[in-house]
Design a protein around this motif. Structure first.
Motif, PDB file in Angstrom:
ATOM      1  N   SER A  67       0.857  -1.189   0.000  1.00  0.00           N
ATOM      2  CA  SER A  67       0.000   0.000   0.000  1.00  0.00           C
ATOM      3  C   SER A  67       0.887   1.231   0.000  1.00  0.00           C
ATOM      4  O   SER A  67       2.077   1.151   0.267  1.00  0.00           O
ATOM      5  N   ALA A  68       0.270   2.362  -0.304  1.00  0.00           N
ATOM      6  CA  ALA A  68       1.019   3.613  -0.369  1.00  0.00           C
ATOM      7  C   ALA A  68       0.113   4.762   0.059  1.00  0.00           C
ATOM      8  O   ALA A  68      -1.111   4.687  -0.070  1.00  0.00           O
ATOM      9  N   GLY A  69       0.748   5.825   0.549  1.00  0.00           N
ATOM     10  CA  GLY A  69      -0.023   6.990   0.947  1.00  0.00           C
ATOM     11  C   GLY A  69       0.831   8.241   1.003  1.00  0.00           C
ATOM     12  O   GLY A  69       2.061   8.165   1.034  1.00  0.00           O
ATOM     13  N   VAL A  70       0.158   9.385   0.988  1.00  0.00           N
ATOM     14  CA  VAL A  70       0.825  10.677   1.119  1.00  0.00           C
ATOM     15  C   VAL A  70       0.035  11.559   2.073  1.00  0.00           C
ATOM     16  O   VAL A  70      -1.174  11.416   2.216  1.00  0.00           O
ATOM     17  N   ALA A  71       0.757  12.464   2.716  1.00  0.00           N
ATOM     18  CA  ALA A  71       0.160  13.540   3.512  1.00  0.00           C
ATOM     19  C   ALA A  71       0.750  14.832   2.979  1.00  0.00           C
ATOM     20  O   ALA A  71       1.969  14.966   2.877  1.00  0.00           O
ATOM     21  N   ILE A  72      -0.113  15.765   2.612  1.00  0.00           N
ATOM     22  CA  ILE A  72       0.341  17.028   2.029  1.00  0.00           C
ATOM     23  C   ILE A  72      -0.321  18.180   2.771  1.00  0.00           C
ATOM     24  O   ILE A  72      -1.520  18.143   3.061  1.00  0.00           O
ATOM     25  N   VAL A  73       0.483  19.196   3.061  1.00  0.00           N
ATOM     26  CA  VAL A  73      -0.005  20.383   3.761  1.00  0.00           C
ATOM     27  C   VAL A  73      -0.134  21.514   2.753  1.00  0.00           C
ATOM     28  O   VAL A  73       0.787  21.788   1.989  1.00  0.00           O
ATOM     29  N   ASN A  74      -1.287  22.175   2.782  1.00  0.00           N
ATOM     30  CA  ASN A  74      -1.527  23.331   1.927  1.00  0.00           C
ATOM     31  C   ASN A  74      -2.297  24.364   2.731  1.00  0.00           C
ATOM     32  O   ASN A  74      -3.416  24.094   3.175  1.00  0.00           O
ATOM     33  N   ALA A  75      -1.697  25.517   2.936  1.00  0.00           N
ATOM     34  CA  ALA A  75      -2.345  26.629   3.647  1.00  0.00           C
ATOM     35  C   ALA A  75      -2.927  26.175   4.984  1.00  0.00           C
ATOM     36  O   ALA A  75      -4.048  26.500   5.333  1.00  0.00           O
ATOM     37  N   GLY A  76      -2.159  25.375   5.721  1.00  0.00           N
ATOM     38  CA  GLY A  76      -2.597  24.932   7.035  1.00  0.00           C
ATOM     39  C   GLY A  76      -3.531  23.755   7.037  1.00  0.00           C
ATOM     40  O   GLY A  76      -3.974  23.332   8.097  1.00  0.00           O
ATOM     41  N   GLU A  77      -3.870  23.214   5.880  1.00  0.00           N
ATOM     42  CA  GLU A  77      -4.737  22.043   5.794  1.00  0.00           C
ATOM     43  C   GLU A  77      -3.896  20.804   5.542  1.00  0.00           C
ATOM     44  O   GLU A  77      -3.017  20.812   4.678  1.00  0.00           O
ATOM     45  N   LEU A  78      -4.166  19.743   6.281  1.00  0.00           N
ATOM     46  CA  LEU A  78      -3.484  18.473   6.104  1.00  0.00           C
ATOM     47  C   LEU A  78      -4.414  17.523   5.368  1.00  0.00           C
ATOM     48  O   LEU A  78      -5.532  17.279   5.809  1.00  0.00           O
ATOM     49  N   CYS A  79      -3.952  17.013   4.240  1.00  0.00           N
ATOM     50  CA  CYS A  79      -4.758  16.100   3.443  1.00  0.00           C
ATOM     51  C   CYS A  79      -4.012  14.780   3.296  1.00  0.00           C
ATOM     52  O   CYS A  79      -2.839  14.761   2.942  1.00  0.00           O
TER      53      CYS A  79
END
Length: 161
Positions: A67-79
Motif C-alpha cells: 500500500s502507499a499513501g501521502v500527507a500534504i499540507v496546503n495553507a494549514g490544511e493536512l490532506c
C-alpha cells in the motif's frame, strides 16, 4: 477519525478537513531491518509536493510494498490519501493535491493486514500531524495496551500508530 477511504474527509464532502498544522519540525526515524522495507520520501520546497512525492514513491517500488499513501499540507490544511496496491493507484487519487510540504510512504505489512486503514501516513484524531514509520516496533503490543488503558483510541492495527 481518519477515513478508511482514499478521500481526505468523509466520502460525501470531497474536500480536505481544515486543521491548523504548525509545520516547523520534522522528525525522521529509520530502522533498516529487512530486505523488504517500507519506502519513505518527504518534500519541503517550492514545487507541488504531490508530484515530487509520487515520483519518489515510484522510484522506491523495487523494495516491495502492499500500500502507499501521502500527507500534504496546503495553507494549514493536512490532506491524506492512501491506497492499497501500486503507486499508480495512489497517483490517480493524489496527483492533484496542492501544497508544497508533504511526506509519502510505501508499506510492507508486518502488523495488520494490507488495507487503507493500515496504510501510512497515520494521524491522530485531531489531524494535527502525520506520521510514517519504517521498521518494526518490537514491544508495540504492550505499548498499545498501556495507552488503551489511558483512554487512547487506535484507528489501525499497525505498530506505528
Amino acid at each position: 477519525v481518519p477515513s478508511e477511504s482514499a478521500s481526505c474527509a468523509t466520502p460525501s464532502s470531497g474536500s480536505c478537513p481544515t486543521q491548523p498544522f504548525p509545520f516547523n519540525t520534522a522528525v525522521f526515524l529509520f530502522s533498516e531491518t529487512s530486505a523488504k522495507m517500507c519506502g519513505i520520501t518527504a518534500y519541503l520546497g517550492k514545487k507541488q509536493a504531490s508530484t515530487v512525492l509520487l515520483s519518489g514513491l515510484a522510484r522506491l517500488e523495487y523494495r516491495g510494498y502492499d500500500s502507499a499513501g501521502v500527507a500534504i499540507v496546503n495553507a494549514g490544511e493536512l490532506c491524506i490519501k492512501k491506497k492499497v496496491g501500486k503507486v499508480k493507484e495512489l497517483h490517480a487519487v493524489a496527483k492533484d493535491l496542492q501544497g508544497d510540504v508533504g511526506i509519502g510512504h510505501t508499506r510492507w505489512a508486518t502488523h495488520g493486514e494490507p488495507t487503507e486503514r493500515n496504510a501510512h501516513p497515520h494521524t491522530p484524531k485531531d489531524l494535527n500531524f502525520a506520521l510514517v514509520h519504517n521498521g518494526i516496533i518490537e514491544n508495540f503490543g504492550a505499548l498499545r495496551e498501556s495507552l488503551k488503558r489511558k483512554g487512547h483510541e487506535f484507528y489501525s492495527d499497525t505498530d506505528t500508530e
